[in-house]
Design a protein around this motif. Structure first.
Motif, PDB file in Angstrom:
ATOM      1  N   TYR A   1       0.747  -1.113  -0.077  1.00  0.00           N
ATOM      2  CA  TYR A   1       0.115   0.040   0.115  1.00  0.00           C
ATOM      3  C   TYR A   1       0.887   1.182  -0.005  1.00  0.00           C
ATOM      4  O   TYR A   1       2.011   1.195   0.264  1.00  0.00           O
ATOM      5  CB  TYR A   1      -0.912   0.044   1.082  1.00  0.00           C
TER       6      TYR A   1
ATOM      7  N   ILE B   1     -14.275  11.325   1.918  1.00  0.00           N
ATOM      8  CA  ILE B   1     -13.986  10.012   1.478  1.00  0.00           C
ATOM      9  C   ILE B   1     -15.052   9.158   2.061  1.00  0.00           C
ATOM     10  O   ILE B   1     -15.648   9.501   3.040  1.00  0.00           O
ATOM     11  CB  ILE B   1     -12.525   9.640   1.905  1.00  0.00           C
TER      12      ILE B   1
ATOM     13  N   TRP C   1     -14.229  -1.866  -5.550  1.00  0.00           N
ATOM     14  CA  TRP C   1     -13.815  -0.466  -5.389  1.00  0.00           C
ATOM     15  C   TRP C   1     -13.194  -0.635  -4.127  1.00  0.00           C
ATOM     16  O   TRP C   1     -13.808  -1.056  -3.042  1.00  0.00           O
ATOM     17  CB  TRP C   1     -15.015   0.484  -5.610  1.00  0.00           C
ATOM     18  N   ASN C   2     -12.162   0.162  -3.755  1.00  0.00           N
ATOM     19  CA  ASN C   2     -11.555   0.450  -2.493  1.00  0.00           C
ATOM     20  C   ASN C   2     -12.193   1.630  -1.643  1.00  0.00           C
ATOM     21  O   ASN C   2     -12.474   1.372  -0.521  1.00  0.00           O
ATOM     22  CB  ASN C   2     -10.006   0.673  -2.501  1.00  0.00           C
ATOM     23  N   HIS C   3     -12.656   2.411  -2.531  1.00  0.00           N
ATOM     24  CA  HIS C   3     -13.416   3.671  -1.742  1.00  0.00           C
ATOM     25  C   HIS C   3     -13.722   4.752  -2.934  1.00  0.00           C
ATOM     26  O   HIS C   3     -13.367   4.460  -4.151  1.00  0.00           O
ATOM     27  CB  HIS C   3     -12.171   4.349  -0.971  1.00  0.00           C
TER      28      HIS C   3
ATOM     29  N   ALA D   1      -4.543  11.984  -3.450  1.00  0.00           N
ATOM     30  CA  ALA D   1      -5.416  11.186  -2.518  1.00  0.00           C
ATOM     31  C   ALA D   1      -4.917  11.914  -1.020  1.00  0.00           C
ATOM     32  O   ALA D   1      -4.052  12.349  -0.637  1.00  0.00           O
ATOM     33  CB  ALA D   1      -5.219   9.805  -2.496  1.00  0.00           C
TER      34      ALA D   1
ATOM     35  N   CYS E   1     -11.610   6.141  -6.902  1.00  0.00           N
ATOM     36  CA  CYS E   1     -10.201   6.522  -7.238  1.00  0.00           C
ATOM     37  C   CYS E   1      -9.168   5.250  -7.183  1.00  0.00           C
ATOM     38  O   CYS E   1      -8.931   4.895  -8.134  1.00  0.00           O
ATOM     39  CB  CYS E   1      -9.800   7.419  -6.077  1.00  0.00           C
ATOM     40  N   CYS E   2      -9.068   4.436  -5.984  1.00  0.00           N
ATOM     41  CA  CYS E   2      -8.468   3.214  -5.970  1.00  0.00           C
ATOM     42  C   CYS E   2      -9.567   2.213  -5.780  1.00  0.00           C
ATOM     43  O   CYS E   2     -10.287   2.368  -5.294  1.00  0.00           O
ATOM     44  CB  CYS E   2      -7.539   3.284  -4.690  1.00  0.00           C
TER      45      CYS E   2
ATOM     46  N   HIS F   1      -4.034  -1.731  -3.429  1.00  0.00           N
ATOM     47  CA  HIS F   1      -4.981  -0.633  -3.930  1.00  0.00           C
ATOM     48  C   HIS F   1      -4.315  -0.053  -4.719  1.00  0.00           C
ATOM     49  O   HIS F   1      -3.129   0.347  -4.951  1.00  0.00           O
ATOM     50  CB  HIS F   1      -5.410   0.164  -2.925  1.00  0.00           C
TER      51      HIS F   1
ATOM     52  N   GLY G   1     -12.150  11.227  -1.910  1.00  0.00           N
ATOM     53  CA  GLY G   1     -10.882  10.914  -1.170  1.00  0.00           C
ATOM     54  C   GLY G   1      -9.504  11.593  -1.696  1.00  0.00           C
ATOM     55  O   GLY G   1      -8.708  11.319  -1.441  1.00  0.00           O
ATOM     56  N   SER G   2     -10.257  12.578  -2.690  1.00  0.00           N
ATOM     57  CA  SER G   2      -8.818  13.410  -3.171  1.00  0.00           C
ATOM     58  C   SER G   2      -9.403  15.078  -3.372  1.00  0.00           C
ATOM     59  O   SER G   2     -10.629  15.292  -3.211  1.00  0.00           O
ATOM     60  CB  SER G   2      -8.471  12.765  -4.551  1.00  0.00           C
TER      61      SER G   2
ATOM     62  N   ASP H   1      -6.804   6.053   1.001  1.00  0.00           N
ATOM     63  CA  ASP H   1      -7.422   5.065  -0.022  1.00  0.00           C
ATOM     64  C   ASP H   1      -7.153   3.571   0.488  1.00  0.00           C
ATOM     65  O   ASP H   1      -7.749   2.607   0.244  1.00  0.00           O
ATOM     66  CB  ASP H   1      -6.782   4.839  -1.058  1.00  0.00           C
TER      67      ASP H   1
END
Length: 528
Positions: free
Chosen positions: A185, A455, A257-259, A344, A372-373, A235, A262-263, A190
């Motif tokens: 990571y 996020i 999807w991770n999230h 992010a 995003c990630c 991610h 968030g950016s 993320d």
């Protein structure tokens, strides 16, 4: 990408040095054209003479770090020969210690050296001899070397070394054969679902052992680790996953999807609008990123043309895009080498908390609830061990749900567990459930009716997003050959790239889409 300074001298025909405390970018030619010329160490020592403080030189590590340019006698102490060594080249785990828990710049011993994520300021781009092998950005504490950092070896705020948990062990197998998956990571929020699935034992409950996650400071080394088999579960920026599969021909699969969101676009205090970015450098984390996509939409909407390897011009209404590792962005903004960065969290919150900059726009306020990630594995895991892939996804989905239910606890654990080195106030600000109304007043949020969180976490991979993302990538300027995108059908990518059956089954096991407050279909909304 290289983890060795000598290798950098060999690979890079030009090397960029950004010194701590600001100042212009030093661009130096590399005298090395053949590996044999590295043997006597003279090239390395010559490069070190450009670091005028002993503290900077000691940060680089290596046998020549104690070089004293004032007296010619080596009186400095090499402080990084033990903690910056990768001791397990098979598993990708390192013993480096990240000692920068207060600033969030990640400039401890998890240092990175590679030739494809350098920024070249106006001084560098004025030289027509520049090539894309130009080298290394050294932001903040001159991070020329880089190794992965095991989360279990991160230094906590009180100076003690926190021991990360190892998921798995006796009695952990809930169903199916036991398995070991290594998590890689970047130090951004993320990664929270992967990190907290490990920390909470959710992987272990499903028979999956996860050694302490490995921290990388940039996308290039993380991708290299996944491709090389040093990590199994990561991610990744979704556009990067697209590029890997269809351009680089790296067989990856998206599990979920991770999230979302968030950016943000974080800028210097004197920047009042996107139009003000004309004539300046703006940093992005990768060419193939939703950050680059959204930034270019904003720039073009403001009448500013993004350029690459060309000095930016206020008169011509151009802004130069440069790639930086996320951890280096706050220091670069503080030094004045860039006017803003889009990246992010929590690095945007870090800019606010440290007073370096301000949020100009949130990306989730431009592209509503964008991914995003995404969670990515090698395709062989889905093909050869589908049960393991499903159990891993279930653990991540369960962690996403837990974060949504107690965001404060998630921030506390990410900090106390030593997973993210940024200040706890920045993590809390990032993970807060509701946006500060002040962002509406400042214009950072222009669509409050969307009720988007700074996020959020939900796993369902919408095919409409994949298709719209591919179309947007076709319109986005990058420093790479993108002819492969011309032949890519946006409508066909989703079913090929995403392990749809795996994500659907994992979401069902967590209570269905309703548990995340979403439905099975949506329309993509992009508004500047």
């Amino acid at each position: 990408m290289t983890h060795d300074l000598d290798e950098a001298l060999l690979l890079g025909d030009r090397i960029g040095l950004l010194h701590a405390g600001g100042g212009s970018l030093d661009v130096l030619p590399s005298p090395v054209t053949r590996r044999e010329e590295l043997a006597d160490g003279s090239a390395r020592r010559a490069l070190l003479t450009h670091f005028t403080s002993r503290a900077e030189r000691s940060e680089l590590g290596g046998p020549d770090a104690d070089l004293d340019t004032d007296t010619g006698t080596g009186t400095g102490t090499d402080v990084d020969t033990d903690t910056g060594t990768d001791t397990d080249t098979d598993t990708g785990t390192g013993t480096g210690t990240d000692t920068d828990t207060d600033t969030g710049t990640g400039s401890g011993s998890g240092r990175e050296a590679h030739t494809d994520t350098a920024t070249a300021g106006p001084e560098a781009t004025e030289n027509p001899g520049a090539t894309r092998r130009e080298a290394l950005v050294v932001a903040g504490a001159l991070a020329l070397l880089s190794l992965p950092v095991a989360a279990s070896a991160l230094t906590s705020k009180d100076g003690s070394v926190t021991a990360g948990r190892t998921g798995g062990g006796a009695g952990s197998a809930a169903r199916g054969a036991s398995a070991t998956l290594r998590v890689g990571y970047l130090p951004i929020t993320d990664a929270a679902p992967l990190l907290l699935a490990h920390d909470s034992g959710r992987f272990a409950e499903r028979g999956i052992t996860t050694p302490p996650p490995i921290l990388y400071r940039g996308w290039a080394p993380l991708v290299e680790a996944l491709q090389g088999g040093n990590v199994d579960l990561v991610h990744l920026l979704m556009p990067l996953a697209v590029q890997l599969r269809y351009d680089a021909k790296v067989p990856v699969k998206v599990l979920a999807w991770n999230h979302t969101n968030g950016s943000a676009l974080t800028v210097a205090h004197q920047v009042g609008s996107v139009e003000d970015l004309a004539g300046t450098n703006v940093a992005i984390p990768a060419w193939f990123s939703v950050h680059n996509v959204v930034l270019q939409k904003l720039l073009r909407g403001a009448g500013v043309t993004p350029v690459i390897d060309t000095a930016p011009s206020a008169a011509s209404r151009t802004a130069q895009l440069v790639v930086l590792p996320p951890a280096d962005m706050p220091a670069a903004l503080e030094s004045g080498s860039i006017s803003g960065y889009i990246v992010a969290e929590p690095f945007c919150a870090v800019g606010e908390v440290r007073g370096i900059g301000k949020i100009l726009r949130f990306t989730g306020d431009v592209w509503k609830d964008h991914a995003c990630c995404v969670t990515v594995v090698r395709e062989s895991l889905v093909r050869d061990r589908p049960d393991v892939a499903l159990r891993a996804t279930e653990a991540i989905v369960a962690a996403q749900l837990a974060i949504r239910q107690d965001r404060e606890a998630a921030a506390e654990r990410l900090s106390a567990g030593g997973y993210l080195p940024q200040p706890l106030p920045a993590l809390r600000r990032t993970l807060t459930a509701h946006q500060d109304p002040a962002y509406v007043a400042s214009g950072a949020v222009r669509h409050p009716q969307w009720r988007s969180n700074r996020i959020d976490f939900q796993p369902h991979p919408y095919p409409t997003y994949t298709g719209e993302l591919v179309r947007a990538m076709k319109e986005t300027t990058v420093d790479a050959d993108v002819s492969w995108l011309d032949a890519l059908d946006p409508a066909g990518v989703h079913a090929d790239l995403v392990a749809v059956d795996v994500s659907s089954a994992a979401i069902t096991a967590a209570g269905g889409l309703g548990a995340f407050g979403v439905t099975g279909s949506r329309t993509e909304v992009v508004e500047l």
